[in-house]
Design an enzyme around this catalytic site. Structure first.
Site, PDB file in Angstrom:
ATOM      1  N   GLN A  99      28.527   7.053  50.111  1.00  0.00           N
ATOM      2  CA  GLN A  99      29.392   6.655  49.039  1.00  0.00           C
ATOM      3  C   GLN A  99      30.620   7.111  48.890  1.00  0.00           C
ATOM      4  O   GLN A  99      31.639   6.544  48.295  1.00  0.00           O
ATOM      5  CB  GLN A  99      28.730   7.036  47.611  1.00  0.00           C
ATOM      6  CG  GLN A  99      27.122   6.557  47.580  1.00  0.00           C
ATOM      7  CD  GLN A  99      26.679   7.468  46.317  1.00  0.00           C
ATOM      8  OE1 GLN A  99      26.684   6.900  45.192  1.00  0.00           O
ATOM      9  NE2 GLN A  99      25.715   8.274  46.809  1.00  0.00           N
ATOM     10  N   ASN A 100      31.041   7.806  49.964  1.00  0.00           N
ATOM     11  CA  ASN A 100      32.497   8.765  49.779  1.00  0.00           C
ATOM     12  C   ASN A 100      33.395   7.561  50.599  1.00  0.00           C
ATOM     13  O   ASN A 100      33.210   6.793  51.329  1.00  0.00           O
ATOM     14  CB  ASN A 100      32.339  10.000  50.727  1.00  0.00           C
ATOM     15  CG  ASN A 100      31.490  11.009  50.135  1.00  0.00           C
ATOM     16  OD1 ASN A 100      31.300  10.622  48.704  1.00  0.00           O
ATOM     17  ND2 ASN A 100      30.885  11.994  50.509  1.00  0.00           N
ATOM     18  N   VAL A 101      34.592   7.723  50.296  1.00  0.00           N
ATOM     19  CA  VAL A 101      35.644   7.042  50.904  1.00  0.00           C
ATOM     20  C   VAL A 101      36.588   7.852  51.594  1.00  0.00           C
ATOM     21  O   VAL A 101      37.664   7.674  52.083  1.00  0.00           O
ATOM     22  CB  VAL A 101      36.449   6.301  49.519  1.00  0.00           C
ATOM     23  CG1 VAL A 101      35.614   5.472  48.826  1.00  0.00           C
ATOM     24  CG2 VAL A 101      37.220   7.477  48.610  1.00  0.00           C
ATOM     25  N   HIS A 159      31.207   2.060  49.714  1.00  0.00           N
ATOM     26  CA  HIS A 159      32.286   2.039  48.505  1.00  0.00           C
ATOM     27  C   HIS A 159      33.564   1.880  49.243  1.00  0.00           C
ATOM     28  O   HIS A 159      34.746   1.857  48.620  1.00  0.00           O
ATOM     29  CB  HIS A 159      32.239   3.205  47.638  1.00  0.00           C
ATOM     30  CG  HIS A 159      31.221   3.135  46.732  1.00  0.00           C
ATOM     31  ND1 HIS A 159      30.705   4.439  46.141  1.00  0.00           N
ATOM     32  CD2 HIS A 159      30.169   2.238  46.267  1.00  0.00           C
ATOM     33  CE1 HIS A 159      29.735   3.831  45.361  1.00  0.00           C
ATOM     34  NE2 HIS A 159      29.289   2.812  45.533  1.00  0.00           N
ATOM     35  N   CYS A 190      47.804 -10.928  49.139  1.00  0.00           N
ATOM     36  CA  CYS A 190      47.721 -11.723  50.229  1.00  0.00           C
ATOM     37  C   CYS A 190      46.283 -10.909  51.298  1.00  0.00           C
ATOM     38  O   CYS A 190      46.491 -11.455  52.467  1.00  0.00           O
ATOM     39  CB  CYS A 190      48.925 -11.913  51.067  1.00  0.00           C
ATOM     40  SG  CYS A 190      49.649 -10.129  51.673  1.00  0.00           S
ATOM     41  N   CYS A 195      53.477  -4.661  48.922  1.00  0.00           N
ATOM     42  CA  CYS A 195      53.480  -5.423  50.242  1.00  0.00           C
ATOM     43  C   CYS A 195      54.656  -6.153  50.433  1.00  0.00           C
ATOM     44  O   CYS A 195      55.472  -6.386  49.285  1.00  0.00           O
ATOM     45  CB  CYS A 195      52.204  -6.355  50.162  1.00  0.00           C
ATOM     46  SG  CYS A 195      52.012  -7.470  51.289  1.00  0.00           S
ATOM     47  N   SER A 246      24.689  12.738  42.903  1.00  0.00           N
ATOM     48  CA  SER A 246      23.978  12.692  41.933  1.00  0.00           C
ATOM     49  C   SER A 246      22.808  11.515  41.563  1.00  0.00           C
ATOM     50  O   SER A 246      22.377  11.536  40.448  1.00  0.00           O
ATOM     51  CB  SER A 246      24.890  12.710  40.454  1.00  0.00           C
ATOM     52  OG  SER A 246      25.750  11.791  40.388  1.00  0.00           O
ATOM     53  N   ASN A 295      20.676  19.487  47.608  1.00  0.00           N
ATOM     54  CA  ASN A 295      21.740  19.610  46.574  1.00  0.00           C
ATOM     55  C   ASN A 295      21.483  20.782  45.683  1.00  0.00           C
ATOM     56  O   ASN A 295      20.241  21.423  45.681  1.00  0.00           O
ATOM     57  CB  ASN A 295      21.465  18.262  45.535  1.00  0.00           C
ATOM     58  CG  ASN A 295      22.594  17.850  44.678  1.00  0.00           C
ATOM     59  OD1 ASN A 295      22.916  18.905  43.850  1.00  0.00           O
ATOM     60  ND2 ASN A 295      22.993  16.684  44.292  1.00  0.00           N
TER      61      ASN A 295
END
Ligand code: NAD
Ligand code: ZN
Length: 250
Positions: A102-104, A120, A131, A149, A190, A214
């Site tokens: 889920q981390n970016v 995600h 665009c 942009c 979580s 956890n």
């Protein structure tokens, strides 16, 4: 060694397909605060005010100034920690095949995992709202906020805000892999953000063993996790790698 830990080692040794589902907690020891829980970002910010797509569309300048610039600064400094490296070791040892994250923050790829589903999206890239042109976050000119942009459109991180859809391919593949695995390692989440939180349920419903790492109990701990290992990911995962090495060499 606790019984649960020993059972986790035996279970992983027998498994043919193992997948990890990770959340913000695995990156805490890299200096990236989670959203919820102790020291979480939500203690300082109202998520609906800053991390919802409607907030961004209404006032991109404020969301850039309050949330995105801060995220960029934190992520620029972050390096994989012993938990990310532990998962990469498990892949090299032939034990782990896929990471659904889920981390970016891109830290699983930097640690060496080769099959990472970014559920995600990714903060490493910015995308034009108008665009769809993309540029690496590190190359964005921040002298004007919000950055724009060449077409004049506003740039946004290539990850999803609350209120947006999960990338279709990431969702479909995650569901398929969760349904087909023998073991799911759930690390540092979580399990409150849907639909990511449904992956351990899909795995369990299809007969997989769920191992959860956890330091705090979660909504999964009593209902879904077969083997909850209470502790920080940066401590438990290297310990698991060591035990698996011993097991493979025995
Ligand atoms: P969360 O913030 O809701 O929960 C974090 C979980 O990590 C908690 O259960 C906490 O007990 C646990 N934790 C804290 N320290 C830990 C440690 N050392 N080892 C293991 N676990 C630890 O996180 P979430 O469930 O991933 O949901 C938040 C959403 O926010 C995600 O969807 C993600 O997209 C986004 N997010 C990403 C990052 C990142 O990319 N690093 C950071 C913050 C939020
Ligand atoms: Zn554009």
């Amino acid at each position: 060694m606790s019984d649960l830990f020993a059972d986790a080692v035996e279970t992983l040794a027998k498994a043919k397909k193992t997948v990890a589902l990770t959340g913000a907690g695995i990156s805490v020891e890299s200096g990236i605060p989670p959203f919820r829980g102790k020291g979480g970002l939500w203690e300082k910010l109202d998520p609906m005010k800053y991390a919802h797509i409607d907030a961004f569309l209404e006032d991109p300048e404020t969301v850039w100034n309050v949330l995105i610039k801060e995220m960029k600064m934190v992520l620029d400094k972050a390096r994989p920690n012993t938990a990310h490296i532990g998962l990469a070791d498990l892949e090299r040892m032939g034990i782990l095949q896929t990471v659904i994250t889920q981390n970016v923050d891109g830290l699983h790829q930097r640690a060496g995992n080769s099959d990472v589903i970014e559920f995600h999206g990714s903060f490493a890239w910015q995308r034009c709202q108008t665009c769809d042109w993309t540029i690496e976050t590190s190359r964005v000119d921040l002298s004007e906020i919000p950055p724009r942009c060449r077409c004049g459109g506003i740039l946004r991180p290539d990850c999803i805000f609350f209120g947006e859809m999960i990338p279709h391919d990431a969702l479909l593949r995650s569901q398929q892999i969760s349904a087909a695995c023998d073991v799911m390692l759930v690390v540092g989440t979580s399990a409150t953000v849907q639909p990511a939180a449904s992956m351990p349920f899909i795995a369990r419903d299809n007969g997989a063993v769920v191992i959860e790492i956890n330091p705090e109990p979660t909504s999964l701990t009593r209902r879904i996790s077969n083997l909850p290992l209470l502790g920080a990911a940066g401590t438990i995962l290297p310990r698991l790698v060591k035990a698996m090495r011993r097991h493979q060499n025995a």
